[in-house]
Scaffold this active site. Structure first.
Site, mmCIF file in Angstrom:
data_model
loop_
_atom_site.group_PDB
_atom_site.id
_atom_site.type_symbol
_atom_site.label_atom_id
_atom_site.label_comp_id
_atom_site.label_asym_id
_atom_site.label_seq_id
_atom_site.Cartn_x
_atom_site.Cartn_y
_atom_site.Cartn_z
ATOM 1 N N TYR A 1 0.816 -1.219 0.000
ATOM 2 C CA TYR A 1 0.000 0.000 0.000
ATOM 3 C C TYR A 1 0.852 1.273 0.000
ATOM 4 O O TYR A 1 0.311 2.364 0.083
ATOM 5 C CB TYR A 1 -0.954 -0.006 1.196
ATOM 6 N N ASP B 1 -2.182 -11.054 8.448
ATOM 7 C CA ASP B 1 -1.305 -12.032 7.790
ATOM 8 C C ASP B 1 0.087 -12.095 8.398
ATOM 9 O O ASP B 1 0.639 -13.159 8.583
ATOM 10 C CB ASP B 1 -1.141 -11.670 6.313
ATOM 11 N N HIS C 1 4.579 -7.062 -4.071
ATOM 12 C CA HIS C 1 3.168 -7.170 -4.410
ATOM 13 C C HIS C 1 2.411 -5.898 -4.109
ATOM 14 O O HIS C 1 2.802 -5.079 -3.283
ATOM 15 C CB HIS C 1 2.492 -8.363 -3.731
ATOM 16 N N TYR D 1 -11.424 -1.030 -0.993
ATOM 17 C CA TYR D 1 -11.496 -0.599 0.407
ATOM 18 C C TYR D 1 -10.208 0.084 0.821
ATOM 19 O O TYR D 1 -10.165 0.770 1.841
ATOM 20 C CB TYR D 1 -11.828 -1.788 1.318
ATOM 21 N N ARG D 2 -9.163 -0.049 0.018
ATOM 22 C CA ARG D 2 -7.839 0.446 0.401
ATOM 23 C C ARG D 2 -6.975 0.300 -0.837
ATOM 24 O O ARG D 2 -7.175 -0.624 -1.627
ATOM 25 C CB ARG D 2 -7.327 -0.480 1.494
#
Ligand code: ADP
Length: 544
Positions: free
Chosen positions: A106, A168, A406, A487-488
């Site tokens: 992110y 996670d 990722h 959502y993000r």
């Protein structure tokens, strides 16, 4: 001088020259102490999960030098955060707070505007301030990680009675993740929903407490969320309206037992029926945690690398090859992981009931409990997650391709088979067109699901990064065309995603901008976060 040896040219924020920046930073060094302000002139080394850099986004999707800070500083407490904010207003330097700065996928530790000064709160503000054992709540600072909170509860002898919810990977900040509205696996998997009371430094440097914390002498700051009048807490999540310096979190009382299981569905098309079976189990709270349905190939990526499969000319795993591995691993086209809580007899009855529900609609569903699977099976890790015990197993996924980084493409889905099915098909087709494997998981809430799609790319391969970015931009547009929103999202994509929330001519962004202008007249706090730009930045080419 702040630099030890001048190794890389420092990024200068808008409105500044190298000289005015240096003058401003010397002033900050006087406020915080020389050793707590450092120029970001170090080489941009990506590191790994256990050594994430503060210099840049280690999972960069653009050039690693695009989102970089000019300097990093380390305030020691709320008062020093407030002083740093006052300093930023005086010098008009954009600032970017972090709790830990992992935030992988992110944006990592990077600020959105080049040359911003990063406030690494976690380094010195890392204490568990209080644990109220009777009421099962704690009060924490930004630098408390899942793993350190877990260890702390163990160390004071209450770890068996009070559980945390781990996502996670447990190296992130409990506060940072809740502020970004992340999810975990236990009944408290919606992290934001389980925060309770906060202390915030506003963009002009005032210090406020929300809920009952706004009353002198109240004993209910961590017990009752709301207080009196408007409830502000939500505006401090995924926003640039304040810096959170303390936050309460509810802890999960030990429910007296956990039974985890995996269900494997044989066909790709079973997704629809599977979700239809799961919805009533969620709404009626037969299943008490945040369970997940994930693609068999995504599940297999914990045990295999992409080289273990046969690929087509685009680099996508061939369906027959995926099927072979799925059979070898004894899983399914989709797999479902869930946890049931309570005494053994209670969870056994629920487990039998759940099996019946699935067998009625997907007769070939296979069920596994821990005793049915080998030692390296993910179900054992899942048992730890759902009991609030940190594990590092998800790092195994990073072996999928070399130099793996990722992004997440993370749209919301209704909790029904139709929406899940159309999303999986649409996004899978688009990703395969660009040569990426669709690796999707649905994290299932009571009424909606986070459809988190892991987007793996080789960060040393510039062409592949370009392709990944183009693909994810196409996915955001595809999703918006059917009324599906994320959502993000990663820093580089926040402008695009914000624009998809466009009801009534984007009324929500106009409201956000009004708040921004009122709360942060100098536009110093996290310009551009979630697509919210201060007035001096709007229309000047900062948007991506
Ligand atoms: P992680 O817990 O994954 O390490 P970060 O510390 O990088 O997460 O924070 C994730 C996001 O939340 C970042 O965009 C950061 O700016 C924001 N954030 C983190 N902590 C705070 C805080 N205490 N106050 C305001 N925003 C924060």
């Amino acid at each position: 001088r702040l630099a030890t040896e001048n190794r890389r040219k420092v990024a200068v924020p808008p409105g500044h020259t190298a000289k005015s920046l240096e003058e401003a930073l010397l002033d900050l060094a006087n406020i915080l102490g020389q050793e707590w302000v450092k120029l970001n002139d170090v080489p941009l080394i990506d590191g790994d999960y256990h050594a994430v850099p503060l210099s840049h986004d280690s999972y960069h999707i653009l050039d690693p030098g695009d989102f970089v800070a000019s300097a990093v500083c380390w305030p020691a407490n709320t008062e020093e955060v407030s002083k740093t904010v006052v300093w930023a207003n005086k010098w008009k330097v954009p600032i970017w707070p972090l709790s830990i700065g992992r935030n992988l996928g992110y944006g990592g530790s990077a600020p959105r505007v080049r040359g911003s000064v990063v406030l690494d709160l976690g380094r010195r503000m890392n204490k568990v301030l209080n644990v109220d054992v009777e009421n099962a709540v704690c009060l924490i600072e930004p630098g408390v990680q899942y793993v350190t909170l877990y260890e702390y509860l163990q160390s004071i002898g209450v770890g068996n009675d009070l559980w945390i919810d781990v996502p996670d990977l447990p190296g992130g900040s409990v506060m940072g993740n809740a502020l970004d509205r992340g999810v975990g696996y236990t009944p408290y998997g919606d992290h934001w929903a389980h925060h309770i009371g906060m202390e915030v430094v506003t963009p002009t440097g005032e210090i406020i407490r929300t809920g009952m914390g706004s009353m002198e002498g109240s004993e209910c700051w961590q017990l009752f969320r709301y207080g009196f009048g408007p409830h502000q807490d939500g505006i401090f999540t995924q926003s640039n309206f304040g810096i959170v310096t303390k936050m309460g979190m509810e802890l999960l009382p030990n429910p007296g037992g956990v039974r985890v299981f995996m269900a494997a569905f044989p066909k790709y098309a079973d997704l629809h029926e599977a979700i239809e079976v799961i919805r009533p189990l969620m709404i009626r709270k037969v299943i008490g945690n945040v369970p997940m349905v994930r693609l068999g190939l995504q599940d297999a990526s914990l045990y295999k690398t992409r080289d273990d499969f046969e690929l087509d000319e685009r680099g996508v795993v061939k369906p027959e090859s995926a099927q072979k591995v799925i059979e070898e691993l004894n899983t399914g086209a989709w797999v479902f992981y869930a946890a049931l809580y309570g005494p053994d007899e209670v969870t056994l009855a629920k487990y039998q009931y759940i099996q019946e529900q699935f067998h009625r609609r997907i007769p070939n569903t296979k069920f596994y409990q821990r005793e049915d699977v080998p030692e390296n099976h993910y179900l054992h890790n899942y048992a730890r997650f759902t009991t609030g015990i940190p594990t590092w197993r998800e790092l195994d996924r990073m072996k999928w391709i070399p130099n793996a980084a990722h992004l997440f493409f993370a749209p919301l889905s209704a909790n029904n088979g139709k929406d899940a099915g159309r999303q999986a098909n649409m996004f899978r087709a688009r990703m395969e067109e660009y040569g990426f494997n669709y690796l999707g998981t649905f994290f299932i809430g009571t009424r909606a699901m986070h459809h988190v799609i892991s987007f793996m790319y080789n960060r040393k391969d510039v062409a592949e990064k370009k392709k990944a970015l183009a693909c994810i931009r196409a996915l955001i547009a595809d999703a918006a065309s059917i009324g599906v929103g994320e959502y993000r999202t990663h820093l580089a994509l926040q402008d695009q995603v914000a624009k998809t929330y466009n009801w009534n001519n984007g009324a929500i962004m106009k409201f956000n901008e009004q708040l921004k202008d009122a709360l942060d007249p100098n536009g110093i706090l996290q310009p551009g976060r979630s697509g919210i730009w201060p007035k001096d930045y709007r229309g000047k080419g900062f948007e991506l």
